[in-house]
Design a protein around this motif. Structure first.
Motif, PDB file in Angstrom:
ATOM      1  N   ASP A 178       0.901  -1.196  -0.021  1.00 24.16           N
ATOM      2  CA  ASP A 178       0.106   0.130   0.170  1.00 24.16           C
ATOM      3  C   ASP A 178       0.888   1.270   0.004  1.00 24.16           C
ATOM      4  N   LEU A 179       1.879   1.387   0.685  1.00 21.94           N
ATOM      5  CA  LEU A 179       2.918   2.421   0.706  1.00 21.94           C
ATOM      6  C   LEU A 179       3.308   2.845  -0.475  1.00 21.94           C
ATOM      7  N   ILE A 180       3.928   1.519  -1.346  1.00 20.90           N
ATOM      8  CA  ILE A 180       4.575   1.917  -2.456  1.00 20.90           C
ATOM      9  C   ILE A 180       3.402   2.101  -3.416  1.00 20.90           C
ATOM     10  N   GLU A 181       2.058   1.394  -3.679  1.00 25.51           N
ATOM     11  CA  GLU A 181       1.222   1.381  -4.779  1.00 25.51           C
ATOM     12  C   GLU A 181       0.386   2.894  -4.649  1.00 25.51           C
ATOM     13  N   LEU A 182      -0.112   3.068  -3.378  1.00 23.75           N
ATOM     14  CA  LEU A 182      -0.845   4.449  -3.027  1.00 23.75           C
ATOM     15  C   LEU A 182      -0.285   5.543  -2.576  1.00 23.75           C
ATOM     16  N   TYR A 183       0.985   5.471  -2.254  1.00 15.93           N
ATOM     17  CA  TYR A 183       1.965   6.683  -1.922  1.00 15.93           C
ATOM     18  C   TYR A 183       3.206   6.981  -2.543  1.00 15.93           C
ATOM     19  N   GLY A 184       3.505   5.827  -3.509  1.00 17.51           N
ATOM     20  CA  GLY A 184       4.773   5.945  -4.199  1.00 17.51           C
ATOM     21  C   GLY A 184       6.057   6.014  -3.357  1.00 17.51           C
ATOM     22  N   ALA A 185       5.848   5.360  -2.149  1.00 17.39           N
ATOM     23  CA  ALA A 185       7.251   5.288  -1.397  1.00 17.39           C
ATOM     24  C   ALA A 185       8.309   4.294  -2.136  1.00 17.39           C
ATOM     25  N   ASP A 186       9.546   4.621  -1.585  1.00 16.55           N
ATOM     26  CA  ASP A 186      10.614   4.153  -2.266  1.00 16.55           C
ATOM     27  C   ASP A 186      10.769   2.722  -1.315  1.00 16.55           C
TER      28      ASP A 186
END
Length: 428
Positions: A178-186
């Protein structure tokens, strides 16, 4: 000696878990603080002052202090009402860090508002910032829609935190996705560290004696539901599952619901109670549902061990500590196939995963366990082994300490690991 500031604006480690806004995050903060202190860290927990009778600083154990931050009125506030006071929270921390005789090596913020308040402090004093979100606004909005009382500004605040934090702690694989897909987290700036259980609190006990101590029927099939009594926890679904289990599978099943704002719940003190009782009445199972109210941590093991199965079917769950505690007590878990439960419960091995809001699927899995006690025992044993291997708080504390040491060493390097813009204040 390393010194860590843990920031948890609404979830105090000394609050009684089980009420509307007191639950897994309170337990997490308390246990992480204790584990870090046991490893030799000096730990200060910054949490909002919600009772005027509390001291500004509380010595809570060797190497442990709680700093009560004046931010808004000194009384209980729903966490959704705290956002306007986070600037005040952050200003207090800026002043405290500037005046105290010691320096901090790392800040660990819990929840987006804590990170919002802590980010300017971390940047002004050059302190690495690690963030555990515990819940993400975009995920919450997907599942709660209009029931989500946080403003849309939460999304932009979380975006800024994800961009600015030195390290994000994901609690399970779904949280990381969710952090990667919804927030663009590295992905390179995310570490996955789960929640846990305390082996000094939770371990298997013989069912019959502890069931007798609670006054439970020795021959009935008991389902336990434990946690905060709010709609998203899906307690209504477990009640409907109980009804189907009794009517369609002829199982003499009972449901014990532990949670609420008081130890003697009323429909006035716990608004969700009225709705749940109405559903139980409509389903014809009110006489087979026990609403026990809130219970202290020291009492919970008796309920886990007296039950035959632990059921938890929230709409979504960022992690969920209660399934791990039930597994530690050697009880099979039937839980929602979502979030952290999907990670902690191994479907068909330590219990079953079912879709949220599907009482028929829940009843079918419960019936399997009720009608095959051998299967139930095997799943309980497998769950205890999995909990011991992966989810003790000691293991969690060690993993977090390793992450924190890596951050501290990176901050001491001649070349900064990341570039930060001049503006680090996040506003609602």
């Amino acid at each position: 000696m390393r010194r860590v500031a843990i920031v948890s604006e609404h979830a105090s480690p000394i609050a009684q878990a089980g009420s509307v806004d007191s639950g897994g995050q309170n337990v997490y903060v308390a246990q992480v603080a204790r584990q870090l202190a046991a490893q030799g860290y000096a730990v200060d927990v910054f949490t909002r002052l919600d009772n005027a009778q509390l001291p500004r600083e509380l010595e809570w154990g060797k190497g442990l202090r709680i700093i009560h931050v004046p931010a808004g009125p000194a009384r209980y506030l729903p966490k959704e009402d705290m956002l306007p006071y986070m600037d005040q929270f952050g200003e207090f921390m800026l002043g405290y860090f500037g005046k105290c005789s010691h320096s901090y090596d790392l800040i660990h913020a819990n929840f987006f508002m804590s990170a919002m308040a802590a980010l300017p402090v971390a940047r002004q004093f050059g302190i690495p910032l690690a963030v555990t979100f515990h819940a993400l606004g975009r995920v919450r909005r997907q599942h709660q829609a209009e029931a989500d009382k946080f403003p849309d500004s939460r999304f932009e605040i979380e975006d800024g935190i994800v961009r600015s934090a030195d390290r994000i702690i994901a609690e399970c694989p779904q949280d990381r996705r969710d952090l990667i897909e919804l927030y663009g987290a590295d992905p390179d700036h995310i570490s996955m560290v789960p929640c846990g259980f305390d082996p000094q609190e939770m371990w298997p006990m013989e069912r019959e004696p502890v069931r007798a101590s609670l006054g439970w029927d020795p021959n009935a099939f008991y389902i336990l539901q434990l946690g905060r009594m709010v709609p998203r926890k899906g307690v209504d679904n477990v009640i409907r599952g109980l009804s189907r289990l009794r009517k369609q599978y002829s199982v003499d099943a009972r449901l014990c619901i532990v949670g609420g704002n008081t130890t003697a719940p009323s429909e006035e003190s716990t608004p969700e109670l009225a709705r749940l009782k109405s559903i139980a009445r409509e389903e014809g199972v009110l006489d087979f549902v026990e609403f026990t109210g809130r219970r202290g941590r020291s009492q919970l093991r008796r309920y886990y061990c007296a039950s035959d199965v632990f059921a938890t079917t929230p709409w979504y769950e960022p992690f969920g500590i209660t399934p791990v505690e039930a597994m530690a007590c050697a009880r099979p878990v039937v839980g929602s196939d979502t979030g952290g439960i999907r990670y902690t419960v191994v479907d068909g091995v330590t219990g079953f995963l079912v879709p949220p809001k599907d009482p028929d699927a829940l009843a079918e899995r419960l019936a399997r366990l009720a009608l095959d006690r051998g299967l139930s025992a095997r799943m309980g044993k497998a769950g205890a082994q999995r909990a011991d291997q992966l989810f003790s708080w000691r293991c969690v504390g060690t993993q977090l300490a390793n992450v924190f040491e890596g951050l501290y060493e990176s901050s001491m390097a001649p070349v900064p690991a990341r570039h930060w813009g001049a503006e680090t204040r996040l506003t609602a």
